[in-house]
Design an enzyme around this catalytic site. Structure first.
Site, PDB file in Angstrom:
ATOM      1  N   ARG A  99       0.754  -1.195   0.102  1.00 26.06           N
ATOM      2  CA  ARG A  99      -0.084  -0.135   0.086  1.00 26.06           C
ATOM      3  C   ARG A  99       0.845   1.442   0.089  1.00 26.06           C
ATOM      4  O   ARG A  99       0.559   2.142   0.649  1.00 26.06           O
ATOM      5  CB  ARG A  99      -0.931  -0.130   1.248  1.00 26.06           C
ATOM      6  CG  ARG A  99      -1.954  -1.145   1.094  1.00 26.06           C
ATOM      7  CD  ARG A  99      -2.920  -1.148   0.027  1.00 26.06           C
ATOM      8  NE  ARG A  99      -3.797  -1.812   0.635  1.00 26.06           N
ATOM      9  CZ  ARG A  99      -4.079  -3.265   0.381  1.00 26.06           C
ATOM     10  NH1 ARG A  99      -2.966  -3.911  -0.354  1.00 26.06           N
ATOM     11  NH2 ARG A  99      -5.083  -4.001   0.656  1.00 26.06           N
ATOM     12  N   SER A 156     -10.524  -0.979   3.937  1.00 26.78           N
ATOM     13  CA  SER A 156      -9.702  -1.185   5.291  1.00 26.78           C
ATOM     14  C   SER A 156      -9.232   0.195   5.781  1.00 26.78           C
ATOM     15  O   SER A 156      -8.675   1.006   5.047  1.00 26.78           O
ATOM     16  CB  SER A 156      -8.385  -1.955   4.820  1.00 26.78           C
ATOM     17  OG  SER A 156      -8.616  -3.154   4.178  1.00 26.78           O
ATOM     18  N   GLU A 194      -4.541   3.282   6.945  1.00 28.39           N
ATOM     19  CA  GLU A 194      -4.493   3.026   5.434  1.00 28.39           C
ATOM     20  C   GLU A 194      -5.175   4.388   4.794  1.00 28.39           C
ATOM     21  O   GLU A 194      -4.598   4.831   3.740  1.00 28.39           O
ATOM     22  CB  GLU A 194      -5.016   1.801   4.609  1.00 28.39           C
ATOM     23  CG  GLU A 194      -4.962   1.662   3.228  1.00 28.39           C
ATOM     24  CD  GLU A 194      -5.381   0.424   2.711  1.00 28.39           C
ATOM     25  OE1 GLU A 194      -5.407  -0.490   3.415  1.00 28.39           O
ATOM     26  OE2 GLU A 194      -5.787   0.624   1.550  1.00 28.39           O
TER      27      GLU A 194
END
Ligand code: EPU
Length: 336
Positions: free
Chosen positions: A164, A236, A332
């Protein structure tokens, strides 16, 4: 080109936070983007380029310029016997691109079905799911440098992809705007079915084909992840933490069934959703925000939530997981 003043960003963030932008501009061509960056951007104190708004949390009205791509071209730029190279403009909805690849019989992105967002942001965030990350299929990223208004090509290496993560989120943050991404897809797909029980679940839908993998992934995602149109969320909320082997073994001795993924001989990754569930947060609601009852990694807006409320719950969860497991969770989602 679209230009709006004092306009709601409700339709531009999947958390469904009702904030306003001082100015919103959407462009259809690179020339229009250059004109916005060269002529409009200097008039504002703050600037943000957004994609589908699926990884953002607006904390308050945005007192600046919000820019969004409406460029939606997809073109085959090269091919050989095995592969096809497709150049995709930043404003293409990610899942529309996946659907297009599956319809053409090209393999590589089917495991990334139904991930919200747009193509430009996919290359910033290195989106990933079910054993595949977008970096596995990217060969080139084209961007506009904000300072010079010049185009720049980024090779895969230059993108510095991690979990990510990319150079566009770290040392080059805010310096480039992605215009197109080139993907390499396989004419004879190499199916990636190693994630958990994915293969068995695909076989329940019939043979292993691109279309059945896509169908299965969509079913799995729909069963766990809330539809942002019905319940605001950004997927998420936290990344899965990578912890030292020592800490992992200490936790595992108390929780022998804890799921985990090998990272290296000295590190393991633990699912944040598992840590949050074990900390007692799954399904809990505080005011207008809640931890999703089917996937503890997702924070949802039950209606009318502010960014502040979401952050407050996220911070409480982080503290709780730190107290119980000694593990630090990082968001995130980007706070704006
Ligand atoms: N788990 C729990 N409780 C929960 C959620 C998960 O115990 O509430 C356990 C599951 O039982 C499983 C493990 O945690 O053993 C992993 O769960 P899952 O397969 O659902 O994946 P994840 O690690 O929670 C990651 C990505 C997702 C991606 C899935 C599938 C991150 C931060 N999240 O989630 O990505 O869809 O794997 O590959 O890496 C996103 O980034 O927005 C996203 C949804």
């Amino acid at each position: 080109m679209i230009k709006k003043h004092n306009t709601s960003l409700l339709a531009f963030n999947t958390f469904n936070i009702d904030v306003k932008a001082k100015c919103l501009m959407e462009y259809d061509t690179v020339e229009e983007l250059i004109s916005i960056v060269g002529n409009e951007l200097p008039k504002f104190n703050r600037f943000i380029h957004i994609g589908g708004g699926s990884n953002l949390l607006f904390m308050s009205d945005f007192d600046g310029l919000v820019v969004h791509s409406l460029m939606k071209g997809i073109a085959v730029v090269d091919e050989d016997d095995d592969s096809v190279w497709v150049e995709v403009q930043s404003g293409v909805v990610w899942d529309d691109f996946v659907e297009y690849c599956v319809a053409n019989g090209w393999g590589g992105v089917e495991n990334l079905s139904l991930i919200p967002g747009e193509v430009g942001a996919s290359a910033v965030q290195n989106i990933g799911a079910y054993g595949v990350e977008v970096k596995d299929v990217i060969t080139l990223v084209n961007a506009l440098e904000i300072a010079s208004l010049q185009p720049k090509e980024f090779s895969l290496d230059a993108c510095e992809y991690g979990y990510r993560d990319s150079v566009f989120k770290s040392k080059l943050k805010g310096k480039y705007i992605i215009t197109t991404v080139v993907f390499k897809l396989e004419k004879t797909p190499k199916f990636q079915l190693g994630y958990q029980h994915l293969e068995a679940e695909v076989l329940q839908n019939g043979e292993v084909t691109l279309a059945n993998i896509r169908k299965t992934i969509i079913q799995i995602r729909e069963s766990k992840l809330p539809d942002p149109k019905l319940l605001g969320n950004a997927g998420s909320f936290f990344m899965n933490p990578v912890v030292s082997k020592d800490l992992f073994l200490k936790i595992q001795s108390q929780y022998p069934t804890m799921p985990h993924y090998y990272v290296s001989d000295t590190e393991e990754k633990i699912p944040a959703g598992w840590l949050i569930e074990q900390s007692g947060w799954k399904g809990k609601q505080v005011g207008n925000v809640a931890v999703h009852d089917k996937q503890a990694l997702v924070i949802v807006n039950k209606g009318g939530a502010t960014g502040g409320e979401v952050v407050q719950l996220a911070t409480t969860i982080q503290q709780s997981v730190l107290d119980i497991f000694g593990v630090t969770l990082s968001a995130e989602v980007n706070y704006v």
